[in-house]
Write a protein that holds these residues in place. Structure first.
Motif, PDB file in Angstrom:
ATOM      1  N   ASP A 225       0.830  -1.212   0.000  1.00 43.23           N
ATOM      2  CA  ASP A 225       0.000   0.000   0.000  1.00 43.23           C
ATOM      3  C   ASP A 225       0.862   1.259   0.000  1.00 43.23           C
ATOM      4  OD1 ASP A 225       0.978   0.095   2.607  1.00 43.23           O
ATOM      5  OD2 ASP A 225      -0.875  -0.659   3.499  1.00 43.23           O
ATOM      6  N   CYS A 249      -5.397  -8.851  -7.740  1.00 41.44           N
ATOM      7  CA  CYS A 249      -6.294  -7.963  -8.497  1.00 41.44           C
ATOM      8  C   CYS A 249      -7.163  -8.784  -9.458  1.00 41.44           C
ATOM      9  CB  CYS A 249      -5.491  -6.933  -9.289  1.00 41.44           C
ATOM     10  SG  CYS A 249      -4.853  -5.586  -8.273  1.00 41.44           S
ATOM     11  N   LYS A 337      -6.055  -7.366  -1.413  1.00 38.60           N
ATOM     12  CA  LYS A 337      -7.463  -7.055  -1.700  1.00 38.60           C
ATOM     13  C   LYS A 337      -7.851  -7.592  -3.073  1.00 38.60           C
ATOM     14  CE  LYS A 337      -7.566  -2.668   0.913  1.00 38.60           C
ATOM     15  NZ  LYS A 337      -6.163  -2.516   1.271  1.00 38.60           N
ATOM     16  N   ILE A 339      -9.500  -6.334  -5.827  1.00 33.84           N
ATOM     17  CA  ILE A 339      -9.998  -5.114  -6.471  1.00 33.84           C
ATOM     18  C   ILE A 339      -9.376  -4.997  -7.859  1.00 33.84           C
ATOM     19  CG2 ILE A 339     -10.447  -3.828  -4.338  1.00 33.84           C
ATOM     20  CD1 ILE A 339      -7.714  -2.499  -4.600  1.00 33.84           C
ATOM     21  N   SER A 343      -8.177   0.514  -9.240  1.00 36.11           N
ATOM     22  CA  SER A 343      -8.545   0.854  -7.856  1.00 36.11           C
ATOM     23  C   SER A 343      -7.347   0.735  -6.924  1.00 36.11           C
ATOM     24  CB  SER A 343      -9.667  -0.064  -7.362  1.00 36.11           C
ATOM     25  OG  SER A 343     -10.827   0.120  -8.128  1.00 36.11           O
ATOM     26  N   LEU A 344      -6.535  -0.311  -7.125  1.00 31.30           N
ATOM     27  CA  LEU A 344      -5.346  -0.503  -6.287  1.00 31.30           C
ATOM     28  C   LEU A 344      -4.406   0.690  -6.434  1.00 31.30           C
ATOM     29  CD1 LEU A 344      -3.407  -2.236  -4.499  1.00 31.30           C
ATOM     30  CD2 LEU A 344      -2.515  -3.201  -6.624  1.00 31.30           C
ATOM     31  N   LYS A 346      -5.010   3.778  -7.581  1.00 25.62           N
ATOM     32  CA  LYS A 346      -5.616   5.005  -7.044  1.00 25.62           C
ATOM     33  C   LYS A 346      -5.495   5.060  -5.528  1.00 25.62           C
ATOM     34  CE  LYS A 346      -9.018   6.411 -10.538  1.00 25.62           C
ATOM     35  NZ  LYS A 346     -10.450   6.464 -10.888  1.00 25.62           N
ATOM     36  N   SER A 347      -5.765   3.915  -4.886  1.00 19.30           N
ATOM     37  CA  SER A 347      -5.671   3.820  -3.426  1.00 19.30           C
ATOM     38  C   SER A 347      -4.237   4.062  -2.949  1.00 19.30           C
ATOM     39  CB  SER A 347      -6.162   2.435  -2.987  1.00 19.30           C
ATOM     40  OG  SER A 347      -5.832   2.176  -1.656  1.00 19.30           O
ATOM     41  N   LEU A 348      -3.271   3.452  -3.652  1.00 20.16           N
ATOM     42  CA  LEU A 348      -1.852   3.612  -3.319  1.00 20.16           C
ATOM     43  C   LEU A 348      -1.439   5.078  -3.372  1.00 20.16           C
ATOM     44  CD1 LEU A 348      -0.239   0.713  -5.367  1.00 20.16           C
ATOM     45  CD2 LEU A 348       0.445   1.286  -3.047  1.00 20.16           C
ATOM     46  N   THR A 350      -3.327   7.854  -3.477  1.00 20.49           N
ATOM     47  CA  THR A 350      -4.066   8.697  -2.529  1.00 20.49           C
ATOM     48  C   THR A 350      -3.443   8.600  -1.141  1.00 20.49           C
ATOM     49  OG1 THR A 350      -6.119   8.403  -3.763  1.00 20.49           O
ATOM     50  CG2 THR A 350      -6.329   9.115  -1.467  1.00 20.49           C
ATOM     51  N   GLU A 351      -3.140   7.373  -0.713  1.00 19.51           N
ATOM     52  CA  GLU A 351      -2.547   7.164   0.612  1.00 19.51           C
ATOM     53  C   GLU A 351      -1.143   7.760   0.687  1.00 19.51           C
ATOM     54  OE1 GLU A 351      -2.238   3.539   3.876  1.00 19.51           O
ATOM     55  OE2 GLU A 351      -2.183   3.039   1.750  1.00 19.51           O
ATOM     56  N   LYS A 354      -1.278  11.522   0.919  1.00 22.74           N
ATOM     57  CA  LYS A 354      -1.756  11.918   2.267  1.00 22.74           C
ATOM     58  C   LYS A 354      -0.593  11.863   3.257  1.00 22.74           C
ATOM     59  CE  LYS A 354      -5.465  10.886   5.536  1.00 22.74           C
ATOM     60  NZ  LYS A 354      -6.578   9.960   5.862  1.00 22.74           N
TER      61      LYS A 354
END
Length: 359
Positions: A225, A249, A337, A339, A343-344, A346-348, A350-351, A354
């Motif tokens: 992640d 995935c 996950k 997914i 999606s994987l 985008k999540s990576l 975004t995190e 942050k």
């Protein structure tokens, strides 16, 4: 932090490489989806014939104009006697019986020169097709091979499990070195240091390699992640290579039973074994590994043992039976996950962004 030497060299949006998992996981659709999502999709071509490699390269080129890469196994010399093969088959036959397979006694021992010739043919295809990036596992190819690929302006990536191996990759002319921590799933990429000596954890390995080479370092092993991505970058890596996270995935070519095994596994269920292939590799403990653990030191080296167990692995897979499949996985299966690739990623990102805002 996410735009650096790696994104520049690989011509990708994000410094994330999908690990080149050999054995059918890296289908064309899967690789294309990763590359189209701003990361580097990779073909795991270690077991593929030159003809299969050319076909897949052409398929991918028809579906994306984005960069993608390919990984090849550097052939290692091996010695095996007929008695060693008979002994290994004697150990494997009770497991074949459980799968209703015919017992085996004899086996045509592979010739190293044939393995080497196939590798040279693979290189020729990669060079002719001008695949943008080529990576290597199990060693460093010859100067002639490196020169041939560089003439085609192909970016070269080596694999290392210790500082010494990373330094040798740089000396040989690799443009990038992928440092593989002991947490990584699948085969160990070690080629100089011993099996025990090469089991350095990723968070220890990254800064030590970074301090001793000038080429960009990519981290791999247990990264799932944005936290793993940013931790690696904070320690000096310029990017990450992720296997298990991509393997589960939806677009991945991994067997459904294999994906389910990872998604339901805990961190204490992955072990190192050489029973499947003759090389040490990390995977989820199953009946095959448990049955074979007392014989590991008696088994032939790769690729002989890998060929000996092929019928067992294929039949187990066809029967949707995870007990005798090689379920390669890193040490962070709880973070896996089911997914989409998009999606994987985008999540990576975004995190990671942050976390970056807090640094």
């Amino acid at each position: 932090m996410l735009n650096n030497k790696i994104t520049e060299l690989l011509k990708v949006e994000y410094p994330i490489i999908q690990a080149p998992m050999a054995g059918g996981v890296t289908t064309s659709k899967f690789v294309v989806e990763v590359s189209n999502s701003g990361c580097l999709g990779m073909i795991g071509a270690g077991y593929m014939t030159p003809i299969q490699i050319r076909e897949q390269i052409k398929e991918i080129k028809q579906s994306t104009s984005n960069p993608f890469g390919i990984n090849l196994f550097v052939p290692n010399a091996f010695k095996v006697t007929e008695n060693e093969v008979k002994s290994a088959n004697h150990i494997l036959n009770p497991l074949r019986h459980q799968l209703n397979l015919q017992p085996k006694d004899s086996f045509e021992i592979p010739n190293f020169n044939d393995v080497l010739e196939t590798f040279i043919e693979q290189i020729k295809v990669v060079s002719e097709e001008k695949v943008p990036i080529c990576s290597f596992t199990f060693g460093i190819p010859s100067k002639e091979v490196i020169a041939e690929l560089k003439r085609s302006n192909i970016i070269l990536m080596g694999t290392a499990t210790t500082v010494r191996e990373a330094v040798e990759n740089e000396k040989a002319g690799m443009d990038i070195v992928v440092v593989q921590g002991s947490e990584a799933g699948g085969h160990r990429g070690s080629f100089i240091d011993g099996d025990q000596e090469s089991l350095v954890g990723l968070m220890s390995l990254i800064p030590q390699v970074v301090d001793n080479v000038r080429i960009p370092v990519v981290a791999t092993g247990g990264i799932m992640d944005g936290r793993g991505l940013m931790a690696s970058i904070c320690l000096g890596a310029k990017g990450v290579q992720m296997g298990t996270a991509f393997l589960t995935c939806i677009e991945s070519g991994a067997h459904k039973v294999y994906k389910e095994a990872i998604l339901s596994a805990n961190e204490d269920q992955t072990v190192l074994t050489r029973s499947f292939s003759g090389k040490w590799a990390r995977g989820i403990k199953n009946e095959f590994i448990l049955e074979m653990q007392n014989y590991e030191t008696l088994l032939p080296d790769f690729p002989v043992q890998n060929t000996l167990t092929q019928d067992i692995r294929k039949t187990s897979s066809a029967q949707n039976n995870q007990d005798f499949m090689s379920l390669w996985s890193g040490q962070s299966p709880r973070l896996a996950k089911s997914i989409t690739v998009e999606s994987l990623i985008k999540s990576l990102i975004t995190e990671a962004k942050k976390i970056n805002s807090y640094i």
